[in-house]
Design an enzyme around this catalytic site. Structure first.
Site: not given
Length: 313
Positions: A10, A188, A261, A274
């Site tokens: 993406a 982040k 995600s 992840e």
């Protein structure tokens, strides 16, 4: 500029498309067969802010790399975290002495992996606040606005880093040069650590999770664990600012309706996540520094349990 997007999912599709439209010589690399074959056949298709487009961007499997693709100027890494090492191994022919490698992966610790394949002076670390999704193989859904923040990890790389910032700006990707990218990477990672696993386990978008009465207490606990571990690595996180930043993402008129995600990977596409490079990384570092991280450890275990239940691969 000759640019390779290593990992054309993406976000890789978004960056590849925008850099291509800005006139750069862009090549996509990916290993997902259906996705690669769809782009080879139909071009990269996208719902781009409500407009249907298709661009004939070349895409290859790593095994298809040839001499004609050597000595590229920039490689943008957009693989999943667990795929970083094998991708770097596969694309070694592309990495010349002047090739800059920009890593925009979620998670922590990628700079250590990169240094095994790329001269330190050519490594750029960054984060991006752009969003993107896939509607199916070869078809991206791109909406909203964002930015990219990056910095060289070696002082001698600043000139080239600023040159890459200019390339991103010209492509409309809003590149900025960072004076402290490690703070931004941790910040982040902290945002991902509060939203990715929780929304995945709850099968909820950001706004739906944020509307629950337990969301803010959960956020505070996870953020405090990230901050305690980051401090051991000389990164001092502003916990209150990060908390308010995450709360702002709950707005359904912003990105609140977005599924993170990790949810897209596991729930939608039945792919492994992840989590080991986000909450799992904090749990491992917590053990190393003797810092308790019960929320991160438990969240990591729950996501792995969900992967096994769904037989993700």
């Amino acid at each position: 500029m000759k640019i390779v997007i290593a990992g054309a999912g993406a976000m890789g599709s978004r960056f590849g498309l925008m850099l291509h439209q800005a006139g750069n010589d862009v090549v996509l690399i990916d290993t997902w067969r259906e996705h690669v074959e769809a782009i080879k056949k139909n071009g990269l298709r996208a719902n781009y802010n409500g407009k249907e487009i298709a661009e004939p961007i070349p895409i290859f499997y790593p095994k298809e790399l040839s001499d004609s693709h050597k000595q590229v100027d920039l490689i943008v890494m957009f693989t999943k975290a667990m795929q970083l090492k094998p991708m770097l191994q596969s694309i070694k022919p592309l990495i010349g002495p002047r090739t800059m490698v920009l890593c925009l992966l979620n998670g922590l610790g990628h700079d250590d992996t990169l240094q095994n394949y790329v001269p330190k002076k050519n490594i750029l670390l960054g984060i991006t606040m752009w969003t993107a999704g896939l509607e199916g193989p070869g078809k991206a859904k791109l909406f909203g606005d964002g930015e990219v923040e990056l910095q060289n990890i070696d002082p001698s790389g600043e000139e080239n880093a600023r040159r890459i910032v200019d390339v991103l700006k010209k492509a409309g990707l809003n590149g900025t040069y960072s004076g402290n990218v490690m703070y931004s990477v941790w910040r982040k990672a902290c945002v991902n650590g509060t939203l990715n696993g929780t929304c995945t386990l709850l099968d909820a978008n950001i706004s739906e999770f944020g509307a629950t009465t337990v969301a803010v207490p959960i956020l505070k606990s996870i953020i405090s664990e990230f901050a305690a571990v980051a401090e051991k690595e000389s990164v001092i996180l502003d916990q209150e600012e990060i908390l308010q930043h995450v709360i702002e993402t709950f707005d359904p008129n912003g990105i609140g309706k977005h599924y993170p995600s990790m949810h897209q990977d596991l729930i939608k596409n039945n792919r492994l996540t992840e989590i080991d490079y986000i909450n799992g990384a904090v749990a491992r570092k917590g053990k190393k520094y003797d810092v308790p991280t019960p929320y991160c450890a438990f969240l990591t275990e729950l996501v792995h349990a969900k992967e096994q239940i769904l037989k993700a691969r």
